[in-house]
Scaffold this motif. Sequence first.
Motif, PDB file in Angstrom:
ATOM      1  N   PRO A  21     -13.899  90.202  46.016  1.00  0.00           N
ATOM      2  CA  PRO A  21     -12.517  90.567  46.297  1.00  0.00           C
ATOM      3  C   PRO A  21     -12.352  91.325  47.610  1.00  0.00           C
ATOM      4  O   PRO A  21     -13.318  91.885  48.131  1.00  0.00           O
ATOM      5  N   CYS A  22     -11.128  91.346  48.096  1.00  0.00           N
ATOM      6  CA  CYS A  22     -10.830  92.158  49.275  1.00  0.00           C
ATOM      7  C   CYS A  22     -11.192  93.602  48.965  1.00  0.00           C
ATOM      8  O   CYS A  22     -11.964  94.214  49.675  1.00  0.00           O
ATOM      9  N   SER A  23     -10.646  94.103  47.854  1.00  0.00           N
ATOM     10  CA  SER A  23     -10.884  95.509  47.492  1.00  0.00           C
ATOM     11  C   SER A  23     -11.511  95.631  46.117  1.00  0.00           C
ATOM     12  O   SER A  23     -11.187  94.868  45.210  1.00  0.00           O
ATOM     13  N   LEU A  41     -22.438  89.787  47.590  1.00  0.00           N
ATOM     14  CA  LEU A  41     -21.192  90.224  46.945  1.00  0.00           C
ATOM     15  C   LEU A  41     -20.436  91.172  47.869  1.00  0.00           C
ATOM     16  O   LEU A  41     -21.002  92.154  48.333  1.00  0.00           O
ATOM     17  N   ARG A  42     -19.158  90.853  48.134  1.00  0.00           N
ATOM     18  CA  ARG A  42     -18.358  91.759  48.961  1.00  0.00           C
ATOM     19  C   ARG A  42     -17.338  92.504  48.099  1.00  0.00           C
ATOM     20  O   ARG A  42     -17.017  92.084  46.979  1.00  0.00           O
ATOM     21  N   GLY A  43     -16.831  93.584  48.641  1.00  0.00           N
ATOM     22  CA  GLY A  43     -15.789  94.358  47.978  1.00  0.00           C
ATOM     23  C   GLY A  43     -15.493  95.561  48.839  1.00  0.00           C
ATOM     24  O   GLY A  43     -16.386  96.351  49.147  1.00  0.00           O
ATOM     25  N   PHE A  72     -13.516 101.357  51.466  1.00  0.00           N
ATOM     26  CA  PHE A  72     -12.762 102.053  52.523  1.00  0.00           C
ATOM     27  C   PHE A  72     -11.970 100.959  53.233  1.00  0.00           C
ATOM     28  O   PHE A  72     -12.537 100.124  53.935  1.00  0.00           O
ATOM     29  N   LYS A  73     -10.665 100.938  53.029  1.00  0.00           N
ATOM     30  CA  LYS A  73      -9.853  99.819  53.506  1.00  0.00           C
ATOM     31  C   LYS A  73      -9.033 100.180  54.747  1.00  0.00           C
ATOM     32  O   LYS A  73      -8.235 101.121  54.688  1.00  0.00           O
ATOM     33  N   PRO A  74      -9.177  99.422  55.809  1.00  0.00           N
ATOM     34  CA  PRO A  74      -8.313  99.651  56.978  1.00  0.00           C
ATOM     35  C   PRO A  74      -6.990  98.911  56.757  1.00  0.00           C
ATOM     36  O   PRO A  74      -6.925  97.700  56.921  1.00  0.00           O
ATOM     37  N   SER A 101     -10.958  83.426  55.124  1.00  0.00           N
ATOM     38  CA  SER A 101      -9.920  84.085  54.320  1.00  0.00           C
ATOM     39  C   SER A 101      -9.021  84.941  55.203  1.00  0.00           C
ATOM     40  O   SER A 101      -7.796  84.769  55.225  1.00  0.00           O
ATOM     41  N   HIS A 102      -9.632  85.886  55.956  1.00  0.00           N
ATOM     42  CA  HIS A 102      -8.818  86.729  56.840  1.00  0.00           C
ATOM     43  C   HIS A 102      -8.272  85.929  58.018  1.00  0.00           C
ATOM     44  O   HIS A 102      -7.228  86.264  58.566  1.00  0.00           O
ATOM     45  N   ALA A 103      -8.984  84.870  58.403  1.00  0.00           N
ATOM     46  CA  ALA A 103      -8.513  84.059  59.532  1.00  0.00           C
ATOM     47  C   ALA A 103      -7.190  83.374  59.201  1.00  0.00           C
ATOM     48  O   ALA A 103      -6.296  83.297  60.037  1.00  0.00           O
ATOM     49  N   ILE A 143     -15.895  84.817  51.921  1.00  0.00           N
ATOM     50  CA  ILE A 143     -14.701  84.278  51.265  1.00  0.00           C
ATOM     51  C   ILE A 143     -14.201  85.267  50.217  1.00  0.00           C
ATOM     52  O   ILE A 143     -14.974  85.766  49.387  1.00  0.00           O
ATOM     53  N   GLU A 144     -12.893  85.540  50.262  1.00  0.00           N
ATOM     54  CA  GLU A 144     -12.322  86.476  49.288  1.00  0.00           C
ATOM     55  C   GLU A 144     -11.998  85.753  47.980  1.00  0.00           C
ATOM     56  O   GLU A 144     -11.336  84.702  47.975  1.00  0.00           O
ATOM     57  N   VAL A 145     -12.478  86.351  46.886  1.00  0.00           N
ATOM     58  CA  VAL A 145     -12.295  85.779  45.547  1.00  0.00           C
ATOM     59  C   VAL A 145     -11.818  86.889  44.612  1.00  0.00           C
ATOM     60  O   VAL A 145     -12.364  88.002  44.640  1.00  0.00           O
ATOM     61  N   CYS A 189      -4.810  93.918  47.209  1.00  0.00           N
ATOM     62  CA  CYS A 189      -4.920  93.674  48.652  1.00  0.00           C
ATOM     63  C   CYS A 189      -5.272  92.208  48.899  1.00  0.00           C
ATOM     64  O   CYS A 189      -6.153  91.667  48.230  1.00  0.00           O
ATOM     65  N   ASP A 190      -4.594  91.569  49.828  1.00  0.00           N
ATOM     66  CA  ASP A 190      -4.936  90.203  50.279  1.00  0.00           C
ATOM     67  C   ASP A 190      -4.976  89.144  49.169  1.00  0.00           C
ATOM     68  O   ASP A 190      -5.777  88.200  49.231  1.00  0.00           O
ATOM     69  N   GLY A 191      -4.068  89.282  48.192  1.00  0.00           N
ATOM     70  CA  GLY A 191      -4.014  88.290  47.106  1.00  0.00           C
ATOM     71  C   GLY A 191      -3.689  86.891  47.621  1.00  0.00           C
ATOM     72  O   GLY A 191      -4.223  85.896  47.126  1.00  0.00           O
ATOM     73  N   ALA A 192      -2.835  86.798  48.637  1.00  0.00           N
ATOM     74  CA  ALA A 192      -2.384  85.486  49.123  1.00  0.00           C
ATOM     75  C   ALA A 192      -3.519  84.637  49.675  1.00  0.00           C
ATOM     76  O   ALA A 192      -3.443  83.408  49.666  1.00  0.00           O
ATOM     77  N   GLN A 193      -4.554  85.290  50.147  1.00  0.00           N
ATOM     78  CA  GLN A 193      -5.668  84.531  50.723  1.00  0.00           C
ATOM     79  C   GLN A 193      -6.869  84.455  49.778  1.00  0.00           C
ATOM     80  O   GLN A 193      -7.884  83.852  50.116  1.00  0.00           O
ATOM     81  N   SER A 194      -6.734  85.071  48.600  1.00  0.00           N
ATOM     82  CA  SER A 194      -7.882  85.115  47.686  1.00  0.00           C
ATOM     83  C   SER A 194      -7.928  83.876  46.799  1.00  0.00           C
ATOM     84  O   SER A 194      -6.903  83.422  46.293  1.00  0.00           O
TER      85      SER A 194
HETATM   86 MN    MN Z   1      -9.129  91.385  52.807  1.00  0.00          MN
END
Ligand code: MN
Length: 339
Positions: free
Chosen positions: A101-103, A125-127, A130-132, A270-272, A296-298, A307-312
């Motif tokens: 996930p993004c966060s 695994l990403r997550g 600390f979110k900018p 995803s962010h692109a 890739i955000e999942v 955060c970033d649901g539209a691209q997940s």
């Molecule tokens: Mn994100």
Amino acid sequence: MIIVLKKDPDKMQLEALVGWATNLGLSINQSEGNSNLILGLIGDTSAVDIELIRALEIVEDVKRIQEPYKKANRKFNNTNSVVDVSGVLIGNGNFAICAGPCSVESEQQMISVAQDVKNSGATLLRGGAFKPRTSPYAFQGLGGDGIKLLVEAKKASGLPAVTEIMEISQLKYFEDIDLIQVGARNMQNFQLLKELGLSKKPILLKRGLANTIDELLMSVEYIMAGGNSNVILCERGIRTFETSTRNTLDISAIPVLKKKTHLPIMIDPSHASGSYTLVKPLAMASVAAGCDSLMIEVHGNPQKALCDGAQSLTPKKFDDVAKAVFALRPYSMKPEDFE
Ligand code: MN
Ligand code: PEP
């Protein structure tokens, strides 16, 4: 400056050459070229007489390097780097997908998504903890507590963990993190880059929203100059006049970077794109063009993502993308195609 040596150079003459360069205050990077040893001289070489070096018996050729980045430069080191993220290899034909996930939102969310992406073939695994965020009123991430949850999911799934650092004071939370991400907004935070150059951990450096490829290479040079060569570059879309997508994925960054640097390249569709519908075509295009990894955000429930649901992607959609990408891999550009 690089010095290409003749095959099997005389050891004494080589030592003398290295000693002479060291006395001038230059540092020397040795690498194997196609079949010749290459010495990369780093430092102020303006007073060095090229013709004098060229005349040496063991020297085949001498070239001044115009580019201001050295350690990242393919001319200095023509061996494709392989970055080892706690056993997951990236680069020189080794491919990995980083997903999550993004966060970080909760332990249950992380453990469940980690298992899902692992089942689909992700090996990192990403997550974000600390979110900018563009808005100070948006969810800012769970900080150190979020990292703890990410580490729980890492332990449960066995997947090495990737998360972003925004300032060096946060480093104390990163002990169990396997790959430290520097986000697009911090690509030119040179103080942060310098500090991470002193770290032994692999670093993922994302390209800034409005930065050139050469600026990305100069930034990674800061990390490498400090002694940390475990670095991966990430293209995550840049700002253009196009408004149909969140950013514009610079696919040509892949072959351009492959020519300029030996470092592995990750692509973040995803962010692109900012839209889950675009992730699959961009991921496939990136793999075809020869990237070494994908981010890739999942999310288990993208509509509820903080955060970033539209691209997940949902885990099911991610599975479809992963299958397509793995099926495409045998046909993608290979390291030797860029030689
Ligand atoms: Mn994100
Ligand atoms: C992220 O990966 O969570 C992120 C914020 O990405 P970027 O820095 O590319 O915007």
